[in-house]
Design a protein around this motif. Structure first.
Motif, PDB file in Angstrom:
ATOM      1  N   GLU A 104       0.856  -1.175   0.000  1.00  0.00           N
ATOM      2  CA  GLU A 104       0.000   0.000   0.000  1.00  0.00           C
ATOM      3  C   GLU A 104       0.894   1.227   0.000  1.00  0.00           C
ATOM      4  OE1 GLU A 104      -3.058   1.953   3.136  1.00  0.00           O
ATOM      5  OE2 GLU A 104      -3.571  -0.082   2.476  1.00  0.00           O
ATOM      6  N   THR A 105       0.675   2.112  -0.994  1.00  0.00           N
ATOM      7  CA  THR A 105       1.489   3.315  -1.120  1.00  0.00           C
ATOM      8  C   THR A 105       0.580   4.521  -1.347  1.00  0.00           C
ATOM      9  OG1 THR A 105       1.736   2.922  -3.500  1.00  0.00           O
ATOM     10  CG2 THR A 105       3.496   2.091  -2.079  1.00  0.00           C
ATOM     11  N   PRO A 106       1.026   5.717  -0.974  1.00  0.00           N
ATOM     12  CA  PRO A 106       0.216   6.914  -1.239  1.00  0.00           C
ATOM     13  C   PRO A 106      -0.043   7.071  -2.740  1.00  0.00           C
ATOM     14  CG  PRO A 106       2.018   7.429   0.262  1.00  0.00           C
ATOM     15  CD  PRO A 106       2.262   6.032  -0.257  1.00  0.00           C
ATOM     16  N   PHE A 107      -1.218   7.605  -3.078  1.00  0.00           N
ATOM     17  CA  PHE A 107      -1.584   7.806  -4.476  1.00  0.00           C
ATOM     18  C   PHE A 107      -2.380   9.090  -4.585  1.00  0.00           C
ATOM     19  CE2 PHE A 107      -4.209   7.375  -8.261  1.00  0.00           C
ATOM     20  CZ  PHE A 107      -3.281   6.956  -9.191  1.00  0.00           C
ATOM     21  N   GLN A 108      -1.904  10.004  -5.392  1.00  0.00           N
ATOM     22  CA  GLN A 108      -2.610  11.267  -5.584  1.00  0.00           C
ATOM     23  C   GLN A 108      -2.443  11.735  -7.021  1.00  0.00           C
ATOM     24  OE1 GLN A 108      -1.534  14.313  -2.787  1.00  0.00           O
ATOM     25  NE2 GLN A 108      -2.797  15.843  -3.783  1.00  0.00           N
ATOM     26  N   PRO A 109      -3.426  11.415  -7.886  1.00  0.00           N
ATOM     27  CA  PRO A 109      -3.328  11.921  -9.255  1.00  0.00           C
ATOM     28  C   PRO A 109      -3.427  13.441  -9.283  1.00  0.00           C
ATOM     29  CG  PRO A 109      -5.447  10.835  -8.900  1.00  0.00           C
ATOM     30  CD  PRO A 109      -4.645  10.659  -7.652  1.00  0.00           C
ATOM     31  N   ALA A 110      -2.949  14.033 -10.348  1.00  0.00           N
ATOM     32  CA  ALA A 110      -2.967  15.489 -10.496  1.00  0.00           C
ATOM     33  C   ALA A 110      -4.365  16.037 -10.261  1.00  0.00           C
ATOM     34  CB  ALA A 110      -2.472  15.882 -11.882  1.00  0.00           C
ATOM     35  N   GLY A 111      -4.491  16.962  -9.310  1.00  0.00           N
ATOM     36  CA  GLY A 111      -5.755  17.610  -9.020  1.00  0.00           C
ATOM     37  C   GLY A 111      -6.572  16.961  -7.925  1.00  0.00           C
ATOM     38  N   ALA A 112      -6.125  15.809  -7.381  1.00  0.00           N
ATOM     39  CA  ALA A 112      -6.869  15.125  -6.322  1.00  0.00           C
ATOM     40  C   ALA A 112      -6.552  15.740  -4.958  1.00  0.00           C
ATOM     41  CB  ALA A 112      -6.524  13.642  -6.311  1.00  0.00           C
ATOM     42  N   LEU A 113      -7.430  15.503  -3.999  1.00  0.00           N
ATOM     43  CA  LEU A 113      -7.208  15.954  -2.635  1.00  0.00           C
ATOM     44  C   LEU A 113      -6.072  15.149  -2.006  1.00  0.00           C
ATOM     45  CD1 LEU A 113     -10.908  16.185  -1.385  1.00  0.00           C
ATOM     46  CD2 LEU A 113      -9.397  18.081  -1.993  1.00  0.00           C
ATOM     47  N   GLY A 114      -5.317  15.762  -1.122  1.00  0.00           N
ATOM     48  CA  GLY A 114      -4.210  15.088  -0.451  1.00  0.00           C
ATOM     49  C   GLY A 114      -4.657  14.413   0.837  1.00  0.00           C
ATOM     50  N   LEU A 115      -5.514  13.426   0.750  1.00  0.00           N
ATOM     51  CA  LEU A 115      -6.017  12.709   1.923  1.00  0.00           C
ATOM     52  C   LEU A 115      -5.091  11.548   2.283  1.00  0.00           C
ATOM     53  CD1 LEU A 115      -9.780  12.431   0.889  1.00  0.00           C
ATOM     54  CD2 LEU A 115      -8.775  14.043   2.512  1.00  0.00           C
ATOM     55  N   PRO A 116      -4.915  11.250   3.582  1.00  0.00           N
ATOM     56  CA  PRO A 116      -4.091  10.100   3.964  1.00  0.00           C
ATOM     57  C   PRO A 116      -4.661   8.772   3.451  1.00  0.00           C
ATOM     58  CG  PRO A 116      -4.811  11.334   5.926  1.00  0.00           C
ATOM     59  CD  PRO A 116      -5.412  11.994   4.717  1.00  0.00           C
ATOM     60  N   GLN A 117      -5.973   8.728   3.210  1.00  0.00           N
ATOM     61  CA  GLN A 117      -6.620   7.497   2.715  1.00  0.00           C
ATOM     62  C   GLN A 117      -6.495   7.345   1.197  1.00  0.00           C
ATOM     63  OE1 GLN A 117      -8.094   9.900   4.539  1.00  0.00           O
ATOM     64  NE2 GLN A 117      -8.739   8.976   6.461  1.00  0.00           N
ATOM     65  N   SER A 118      -5.876   8.304   0.525  1.00  0.00           N
ATOM     66  CA  SER A 118      -5.645   8.210  -0.927  1.00  0.00           C
ATOM     67  C   SER A 118      -4.434   7.314  -1.136  1.00  0.00           C
ATOM     68  CB  SER A 118      -5.395   9.591  -1.524  1.00  0.00           C
ATOM     69  OG  SER A 118      -6.546  10.383  -1.419  1.00  0.00           O
ATOM     70  N   VAL A 119      -4.719   6.067  -1.492  1.00  0.00           N
ATOM     71  CA  VAL A 119      -3.656   5.058  -1.577  1.00  0.00           C
ATOM     72  C   VAL A 119      -3.830   4.189  -2.815  1.00  0.00           C
ATOM     73  CG1 VAL A 119      -3.249   4.944   0.918  1.00  0.00           C
ATOM     74  CG2 VAL A 119      -4.961   3.438  -0.119  1.00  0.00           C
ATOM     75  N   GLN A 120      -2.735   3.501  -3.143  1.00  0.00           N
ATOM     76  CA  GLN A 120      -2.764   2.473  -4.175  1.00  0.00           C
ATOM     77  C   GLN A 120      -2.429   1.160  -3.477  1.00  0.00           C
ATOM     78  OE1 GLN A 120       0.149   2.584  -7.434  1.00  0.00           O
ATOM     79  NE2 GLN A 120      -1.591   2.225  -8.797  1.00  0.00           N
ATOM     80  N   VAL A 121      -3.249   0.146  -3.723  1.00  0.00           N
ATOM     81  CA  VAL A 121      -3.130  -1.136  -3.038  1.00  0.00           C
ATOM     82  C   VAL A 121      -2.952  -2.248  -4.059  1.00  0.00           C
ATOM     83  CG1 VAL A 121      -4.286  -2.759  -1.484  1.00  0.00           C
ATOM     84  CG2 VAL A 121      -4.643  -0.302  -1.203  1.00  0.00           C
ATOM     85  N   ARG A 122      -1.942  -3.078  -3.828  1.00  0.00           N
ATOM     86  CA  ARG A 122      -1.774  -4.307  -4.609  1.00  0.00           C
ATOM     87  C   ARG A 122      -2.181  -5.462  -3.721  1.00  0.00           C
ATOM     88  NH1 ARG A 122       2.381  -3.533  -8.981  1.00  0.00           N
ATOM     89  NH2 ARG A 122       2.899  -1.322  -8.849  1.00  0.00           N
ATOM     90  N   ALA A 123      -3.002  -6.366  -4.261  1.00  0.00           N
ATOM     91  CA  ALA A 123      -3.514  -7.463  -3.451  1.00  0.00           C
ATOM     92  C   ALA A 123      -3.667  -8.721  -4.300  1.00  0.00           C
ATOM     93  CB  ALA A 123      -4.860  -7.080  -2.849  1.00  0.00           C
ATOM     94  N   GLU A 124      -3.816  -9.828  -3.607  1.00  0.00           N
ATOM     95  CA  GLU A 124      -4.102 -11.099  -4.272  1.00  0.00           C
ATOM     96  C   GLU A 124      -5.226 -11.769  -3.507  1.00  0.00           C
ATOM     97  OE1 GLU A 124      -1.743 -15.161  -4.924  1.00  0.00           O
ATOM     98  OE2 GLU A 124      -0.911 -13.466  -6.061  1.00  0.00           O
ATOM     99  N   GLY A 125      -6.229 -12.247  -4.246  1.00  0.00           N
ATOM    100  CA  GLY A 125      -7.388 -12.865  -3.621  1.00  0.00           C
ATOM    101  C   GLY A 125      -7.950 -13.968  -4.487  1.00  0.00           C
ATOM    102  N   GLN A 126      -9.253 -14.184  -4.345  1.00  0.00           N
ATOM    103  CA  GLN A 126      -9.932 -15.249  -5.086  1.00  0.00           C
ATOM    104  C   GLN A 126     -11.176 -14.716  -5.767  1.00  0.00           C
ATOM    105  OE1 GLN A 126     -10.937 -18.146  -2.106  1.00  0.00           O
ATOM    106  NE2 GLN A 126      -9.156 -19.390  -2.604  1.00  0.00           N
ATOM    107  N   ARG A 127     -11.418 -15.235  -6.947  1.00  0.00           N
ATOM    108  CA  ARG A 127     -12.682 -14.964  -7.640  1.00  0.00           C
ATOM    109  C   ARG A 127     -13.743 -15.879  -7.033  1.00  0.00           C
ATOM    110  NH1 ARG A 127     -11.911 -11.863 -12.205  1.00  0.00           N
ATOM    111  NH2 ARG A 127      -9.834 -11.929 -13.129  1.00  0.00           N
ATOM    112  N   SER A 128     -14.983 -15.681  -7.403  1.00  0.00           N
ATOM    113  CA  SER A 128     -16.068 -16.499  -6.866  1.00  0.00           C
ATOM    114  C   SER A 128     -15.913 -17.973  -7.239  1.00  0.00           C
ATOM    115  CB  SER A 128     -17.428 -15.973  -7.342  1.00  0.00           C
ATOM    116  OG  SER A 128     -17.475 -15.956  -8.752  1.00  0.00           O
ATOM    117  N   ASP A 129     -15.196 -18.269  -8.343  1.00  0.00           N
ATOM    118  CA  ASP A 129     -14.976 -19.670  -8.734  1.00  0.00           C
ATOM    119  C   ASP A 129     -13.752 -20.288  -8.042  1.00  0.00           C
ATOM    120  OD1 ASP A 129     -12.769 -18.593 -10.042  1.00  0.00           O
ATOM    121  OD2 ASP A 129     -13.464 -19.094 -12.061  1.00  0.00           O
ATOM    122  N   GLY A 130     -13.100 -19.529  -7.169  1.00  0.00           N
ATOM    123  CA  GLY A 130     -11.946 -20.025  -6.429  1.00  0.00           C
ATOM    124  C   GLY A 130     -10.602 -19.764  -7.090  1.00  0.00           C
ATOM    125  N   SER A 131     -10.601 -19.272  -8.328  1.00  0.00           N
ATOM    126  CA  SER A 131      -9.331 -19.001  -9.015  1.00  0.00           C
ATOM    127  C   SER A 131      -8.671 -17.754  -8.428  1.00  0.00           C
ATOM    128  CB  SER A 131      -9.554 -18.837 -10.523  1.00  0.00           C
ATOM    129  OG  SER A 131     -10.384 -17.729 -10.779  1.00  0.00           O
TER     130      SER A 131
END
Length: 171
Positions: A104-131
């Motif tokens: 999880e890293t800060p993310f603020q595109p040009a013109g966006a508000l500088g909120l602490p919750q403005s983040v970019q998240v990389r994750a790995e999970g499962q689809r509904s079929d389990g893949s």
């Protein structure tokens, strides 16, 4: 007169077609511009992002190269709710795909508000079929609008993610 090798001509045309046909799109009526790899479809539905209050979430997305690309936004009644809404939105998305955040890293595109919750998240999970599904999401805000830009794919590459996230900006 018939062509001698029509199948070869079709193969040559297909070989020239890029997997990702990047184009800038407006996420109207917001001031956000995004870059998507295919012609997007639009959808909307009501979701309870904040407890006890539903909002209409608008989506603009498409599929290319075995990946789904989506830009979503919701209009909130007050700008003071943006930070909490972004955090809840992130948590709900991770829970929906049984995912764990890998980074999880800060993310603020040009013109966006500088909120602490403005983040970019990389994750790995499962689809509904389990893949297995990887996701890369960005959460950000401007005015009274909360945004999420997300890619879902079996494996996310830089060819997918770099143009998509770099192309997010406000006018």
């Amino acid at each position: 007169m018939p062509r001698p090798y029509p199948a070869l001509a079709l193969l040559a045309v297909a070989a020239c077609t890029p997997t990702f046909n990047w184009r800038e799109v407006s996420v109207a009526p917001t001031p956000l511009k995004a870059v998507l790899p295919c012609k997007p479809d639009k959808a909307e539905r009501r979701l309870e992002i904040t407890p006890g209050r539903e909002v209409v979430v608008h989506a603009l997305g498409c599929e290319a190269g075995h990946a789904t690309f989506v830009v979503l936004y919701a209009e909130l009644p007050q700008a003071g709710e943006l930070g909490e809404t972004l955090a809840r939105w992130k948590g709900a998305n991770l829970a929906a795909s049984k995912a764990k955040a890998q980074s999880e890293t800060p993310f603020q595109p040009a013109g966006a508000l500088g909120l602490p919750q403005s983040v970019q998240v990389r994750a790995e999970g499962q689809r509904s079929d389990g893949s297995v599904v990887q996701s890369q999401s960005a959460y950000f805000a401007r005015g009274t609008q909360a945004f999420q830009a997300v890619i879902y794919a079996p494996r996310i590459t830089a060819e997918m993610s770099e143009p998509f996230f770099a192309g997010l900006r406000f006018e």
